[in-house]
Design a protein around this motif. Structure first.
Motif, PDB file in Angstrom:
ATOM      1  N   CYS A  80       1.245   5.768   3.352  1.00 40.01           N
ATOM      2  CA  CYS A  80       1.119   4.354   3.741  1.00 40.01           C
ATOM      3  C   CYS A  80       1.345   3.460   2.531  1.00 40.01           C
ATOM      4  CB  CYS A  80      -0.253   4.084   4.360  1.00 40.01           C
ATOM      5  SG  CYS A  80      -0.255   4.343   6.147  1.00 40.01           S
ATOM      6  N   CYS A 115      -4.803   4.465   3.495  1.00 37.43           N
ATOM      7  CA  CYS A 115      -5.388   5.733   3.919  1.00 37.43           C
ATOM      8  C   CYS A 115      -4.725   6.914   3.232  1.00 37.43           C
ATOM      9  CB  CYS A 115      -5.283   5.883   5.436  1.00 37.43           C
ATOM     10  SG  CYS A 115      -3.596   6.134   6.030  1.00 37.43           S
ATOM     11  N   CYS A 119      -7.257   1.368   6.440  1.00 36.35           N
ATOM     12  CA  CYS A 119      -5.936   1.236   5.824  1.00 36.35           C
ATOM     13  C   CYS A 119      -5.368  -0.181   6.018  1.00 36.35           C
ATOM     14  CB  CYS A 119      -4.990   2.261   6.419  1.00 36.35           C
ATOM     15  SG  CYS A 119      -3.388   2.312   5.598  1.00 36.35           S
ATOM     16  N   CYS A 126      -1.345   0.779  10.950  1.00 40.58           N
ATOM     17  CA  CYS A 126      -2.199   1.907  10.575  1.00 40.58           C
ATOM     18  C   CYS A 126      -3.639   1.417  10.544  1.00 40.58           C
ATOM     19  CB  CYS A 126      -1.820   2.484   9.215  1.00 40.58           C
ATOM     20  SG  CYS A 126      -2.743   3.992   8.861  1.00 40.58           S
TER      21      CYS A 126
HETATM   22 ZN   LIG Z   1      -2.525   4.192   6.614  1.00 40.38          ZN
END
Ligand SMILES: [Zn+2]
Length: 193
Positions: free
Chosen positions: A177, A173, A152, A157
């Motif tokens: 996000c 991801c 990601c 993240c």
């Molecule tokens: Zn993410």
């Protein structure tokens, strides 16, 4: 060819499984919050299996611990492939194939067609899945799908994904996000005006 990613269903399933294992069992950040290593490994492994449609009856502790360790090694593959370092990804996959004793084998359930699996029918839970994951990652990295393993790109993240989209432009991801990053960019634009 339509440009659509074509994987046989078992390969697709084991790749999806490796994503679940890495994302649930390895520490780091998920969607902006810290993601700690599982304190209850059998529980975490059972949840991962349930998420991919294979809820287990029970997960032995040492089996679960082995899978958690192997998930950490699968993460190395995703991280290396994500930066284009396919040499590192390939070396780790080759080690995983050996350590999990992965081998192709045709199996068939009752009244079902033959299908290719990457582990023996009576393999322990963790090793059976890990062998399958290693083979799925090998199929991906050994093909033009090598660029489809990703980490990601959102801040805070590091969860992983397999990009099965047509255009292969996936960066995040999860939709969460993606919208987190969009909202931050929007706020930055507004602050600049
Ligand atoms: Zn993410």
């Amino acid at each position: 060819m339509t440009g659509q990613v074509s994987f046989d269903s078992h390969a697709r399933n084991v790749l999806a499984a490796s994503v679940e294992y890495v994302n649930r069992l390895t520490p780091g950040y998920a969607g902006g919050v810290e993601h700690t290593a599982p304190s209850d490994e059998p529980e975490a492994v059972a949840e991962a299996l349930t998420a991919i449609g294979h809820p287990p009856k029970s997960v032995p502790l040492d089996d679960a611990r082995r899978l958690v360790r192997l998930a950490g090694r699968m993460r190395i593959v995703f991280e290396a492939a994500n930066t284009g370092d396919l040499d590192t990804a390939a070396a780790e996959i080759n080690a995983l194939l050996v350590d999990t004793n992965a081998r192709p084998q045709l199996d068939r359930g009752k009244d079902r067609p033959w299908s290719l699996h990457f582990h023996g029918p009576d393999e322990q839970l963790a090793n059976g899945w890990a062998a399958g994951c290693a083979a799925g990652l090998a199929l991906a990295v050994g093909s033009d799908l090598a660029g489809r393993l990703g980490v990601c790109a959102a801040p805070q993240c590091d969860r992983v994904f397999v990009d099965v989209s047509k255009n292969g432009q996936r960066r995040f991801c999860s939709p969460q996000c993606q919208s987190r990053v969009k909202a931050a960019a929007h706020r930055a634009r507004q602050a600049a005006t």
